[in-house]
Design an enzyme around this catalytic site. Structure first.
Site, PDB file in Angstrom:
ATOM      1  N   CYS A 372      38.788 -82.779  43.278  1.00  0.00           N
ATOM      2  CA  CYS A 372      38.581 -82.011  44.506  1.00  0.00           C
ATOM      3  C   CYS A 372      37.259 -81.232  44.431  1.00  0.00           C
ATOM      4  O   CYS A 372      36.206 -81.857  44.503  1.00  0.00           O
ATOM      5  CB  CYS A 372      39.783 -81.123  44.763  1.00  0.00           C
ATOM      6  SG  CYS A 372      39.910 -80.655  46.490  1.00  0.00           S
ATOM      7  N   HIS A 499      44.244 -84.756  44.693  1.00  0.00           N
ATOM      8  CA  HIS A 499      44.769 -84.107  43.477  1.00  0.00           C
ATOM      9  C   HIS A 499      45.810 -85.019  42.825  1.00  0.00           C
ATOM     10  O   HIS A 499      47.006 -84.872  43.076  1.00  0.00           O
ATOM     11  CB  HIS A 499      45.439 -82.780  43.833  1.00  0.00           C
ATOM     12  CG  HIS A 499      44.490 -81.725  44.258  1.00  0.00           C
ATOM     13  ND1 HIS A 499      43.960 -80.800  43.386  1.00  0.00           N
ATOM     14  CD2 HIS A 499      43.965 -81.441  45.466  1.00  0.00           C
ATOM     15  CE1 HIS A 499      43.152 -79.992  44.050  1.00  0.00           C
ATOM     16  NE2 HIS A 499      43.133 -80.345  45.307  1.00  0.00           N
ATOM     17  N   GLU A 501      47.019 -84.992  40.019  1.00  0.00           N
ATOM     18  CA  GLU A 501      47.930 -84.314  39.081  1.00  0.00           C
ATOM     19  C   GLU A 501      49.303 -84.045  39.685  1.00  0.00           C
ATOM     20  O   GLU A 501      50.295 -83.961  38.968  1.00  0.00           O
ATOM     21  CB  GLU A 501      47.323 -83.002  38.567  1.00  0.00           C
ATOM     22  CG  GLU A 501      47.032 -81.926  39.603  1.00  0.00           C
ATOM     23  CD  GLU A 501      45.667 -82.054  40.257  1.00  0.00           C
ATOM     24  OE1 GLU A 501      45.051 -83.129  40.106  1.00  0.00           O
ATOM     25  OE2 GLU A 501      45.219 -81.101  40.908  1.00  0.00           O
TER      26      GLU A 501
HETATM   27  N1  GLN Z   1      36.995 -75.545  48.133  1.00  0.00           N
HETATM   28  C1  GLN Z   1      36.965 -76.949  48.322  1.00  0.00           C
HETATM   29  C2  GLN Z   1      37.419 -77.350  49.704  1.00  0.00           C
HETATM   30  O1  GLN Z   1      38.009 -76.561  50.407  1.00  0.00           O
HETATM   31  C3  GLN Z   1      37.798 -77.646  47.272  1.00  0.00           C
HETATM   32  C4  GLN Z   1      39.261 -77.388  47.422  1.00  0.00           C
HETATM   33  C5  GLN Z   1      40.038 -77.769  46.193  1.00  0.00           C
HETATM   34  O2  GLN Z   1      39.456 -77.992  45.144  1.00  0.00           O
HETATM   35  N2  GLN Z   1      41.349 -77.802  46.291  1.00  0.00           N
HETATM   36  O3  GLN Z   1      37.230 -78.462  50.114  1.00  0.00           O
END
Ligand code: GLN
Length: 559
Positions: A372, A499, A501
């Site tokens: 992310c 994600h 995970e």
């Molecule tokens: N801050 C980034 C976004 O809003 C990444 C978010 C995250 O890593 N969950 O896209």
């Protein structure tokens, strides 16, 4: 439906969630379909707005629910997929009741905690317990309900009263209460002391619930041990009688696999070290699922995971002047790690340090996984150092940058006008066969993983990156959102916008994480050459089949 309520005594944070999940695992291993509900008596509607320092990581479900990390334990232990309604909070219940009141559903009556809130809790639990959570989409037979906090908490009272009433509605053979408590062993005497537990059981009885079982589990080497310990104490036989379950007394193969897994965990000799470069490194719960996913992968290839948390701000140049010892220690840790992981995150603090770590991984050919924000920063790093766009940035951190390589791309979200984040399960389509991640995912055409983000790689600029070797190998179904990056001529430099995970399981490790561990132990190419099979000497391939013969209740049971 059979309901098992798990309450806590004395202090919170003693592993009530693990015990509740382990009970579910044991019953699942007996061939029953198990679901879980977590009750958090706080007023927040959900965990979405929590700082990770409050309750640890925000866990994300398929339906986009942002929930307590305990739901992650249930999903991992029981290998099921839960919904946002499997997490009840005081806020949600009150919102539900207040909406009904505004709608005129209470016909002018005074709306009160008892009976309206307590009724709403019981209805919610009964409705949610029926929702299928397994791949076979059949109605569950057992619902484990974990009540957060400890008995005596003021905010937990309406829930305790709801279950006091519910036990009569459900009837004795369909409801039981397990109380998880702490038995301290003060150093001074070395004796176990049961008084705090006696008091908490008395408090529970005073509220009208009598615990059927009070469970004591000593500290263990790994959470995989807990189901085994419970089983050894005869819990299968107990549930069989108490809840009149159509099961054998003997544990099935599934539990044997857990035992093998726990044994293998204790015998790991080889170590693989991963540097987790993040912002919330003071509290390991902030990266609970990342840690679990790494651990599942390490275990799959027979390695002990040495996870080194690095506070990314300590890698920054400004730290060298401020506290050079910290700065050099952080760099020392980073340099000696076998692999580097930059997880998700929000806000600018620490991003420069993360960029430094990514640069190091890219140029020194260290295995790297960016998740992310970690992927977004990998794109920023590449733009700055390989495309020479010196002020390249995400508009999250510099709204006026001349090179906005990561931008805000709101998703049209018809149901929820307020939600600005792209949340939950979305499909990623592979654009090429030439992708290590595609191979790791079993050469699928697409994968479905969970998301939680607002910003994304700017699709207008991707060709500039591709020309220099940073490939966008996975997109969303419309081809507009970049989901996976892979760098050419690098042992493993992978970034994912999702994600992975959140869907890793002890016996089914998440492919991007497994790839990182394989690369970090120097075994990735051999693994790919074998057609993505773990070498027999190095794995627990015998663990992957976890089916146990299904058991049906004789007649459709009550409640
Ligand atoms: N801050 C980034 C976004 O809003 C990444 C978010 C995250 O890593 N969950 O896209």
């Amino acid at each position: 439906m059979k309901y098992i309520l798990v309450t806590g005594g004395v202090i919170s944070g003693i592993g009530k969630g693990i015990i509740a999940s382990s009970i579910g695992t044991i019953l699942k291993s007996c061939g029953l379909r198990v679901t879980a509900i977590k009750i958090d008596p706080y007023i927040n509607i959900d965990a979405g707005t929590f700082s990770p320092y409050e309750h640890g990581e925000v866990f994300v479900l398929n339906d986009g629910g942002e929930v307590d990390l305990d739901l992650g334990n249930y999903e991992r232990f029981l290998d099921i997929s839960l919904y946002k309604d499997n997490n009840i909070t005081t806020g949600k219940i009150y919102q539900h009741v207040i909406n009904k009141e505004r709608h005129g559903d209470y016909l002018g009556k005074t709306v009160q905690v008892v009976p309206h809130i307590t009724d709403a809790v019981q209805e919610w639990v009964m409705n949610q317990a029926k929702v299928p959570v397994d791949d076979d989409r059949k109605e569950p037979q057992i619902c484990v309900i974990e009540l957060g906090g400890t008995i005596g908490d003021i905010e937990g009272m309406p829930f305790v009263e709801a279950f006091r009433q519910f036990q009569f509605k459900a009837k004795r053979e369909n409801f039981c209460n397990i109380h998880v408590s702490l038995v301290p062993q003060p150093n001074a005497t070395g004796e176990q002391k049961t008084k705090p537990t006696q008091n908490s059981v008395r408090a529970l009885r005073g509220l009208g619930l009598s615990p059927d079982l009070v469970i004591f589990i000593h500290d263990v080497s790994s959470t995989y041990r807990v189901p085994i310990l419970l089983e050894e104490q005869g819990i299968i036989k107990y549930f069989k009688q108490r809840l009149n379950l159509p099961i054998d007394d003997q544990p099935s193969d599934l539990l044997m696999k857990w035992k093998k897994m726990a044994d293998r965990y204790e015998r790991l000799l080889k170590v693989c070290s991963i540097a987790l470069v993040g912002k919330y490194t003071k509290l390991s719960d902030c990266y609970a699922s990342v840690f679990k996913a790494l651990e599942h992968s390490a275990l799959a290839i027979n390695h002990k995971l040495d996870l080194m948390y690095i506070d990314s701000t300590e890698l920054e140049r400004s730290m060298e002047a401020e506290n050079s010892v910290k700065y050099h220690q952080a760099w020392h840790k980073l340099c000696k790690a076998d692999g580097i992981l930059v997880p998700g995150g929000f806000g600018i603090r620490g991003t420069e340090g993360k960029l430094q770590a990514i640069s190091w991984a890219r140029t020194k050919k260290k295995p790297f996984l960016g998740v992310c924000l970690g992927m977004q920063l990998a794109v920023v790093e590449f733009a700055r150092n390989c495309l020479n766009w010196k002020d390249a940035n995400s508009t999250e951190f510099d709204p006026d940058t001349k090179n906005p390589v990561v931008i805000d791309m709101p998703e049209h979200n018809p149901g929820d006008m307020g939600g600005t984040m792209r949340l939950g399960k979305r499909r990623t389509v592979f654009k090429t066969q030439n992708s290590v991640l595609r191979k790791l995912y079993g050469d699928e055409m697409f994968v479905e993983e969970r998301h939680r983000h607002r910003y994304e790689v700017n699709p207008e600029l991707t060709h500039c990156f591709e020309e220099k070797g940073l490939k966008f190998v996975g997109h969303d179904t419309e081809g507009k959102r970049m989901e996976i990056i892979e760098l050419e001529n690098h042992p493993y430099f992978v970034g994912v916008q999702f994600h992975p995970e959140f869907s890793s399981r002890p016996m089914k490790p998440s492919p991007p994480y497994l790839g990182l561990l394989l690369a970090a132990t120097g075994t990735l190419s051999a693994y790919l050459q074998r057609g993505c099979k773990l070498s027999p000497s190095d794995s627990y391939s015998d663990l992957s089949d976890d089916s146990s013969p299904e058991k049906e209740f004789p007649n459709s049971e009550t409640s």
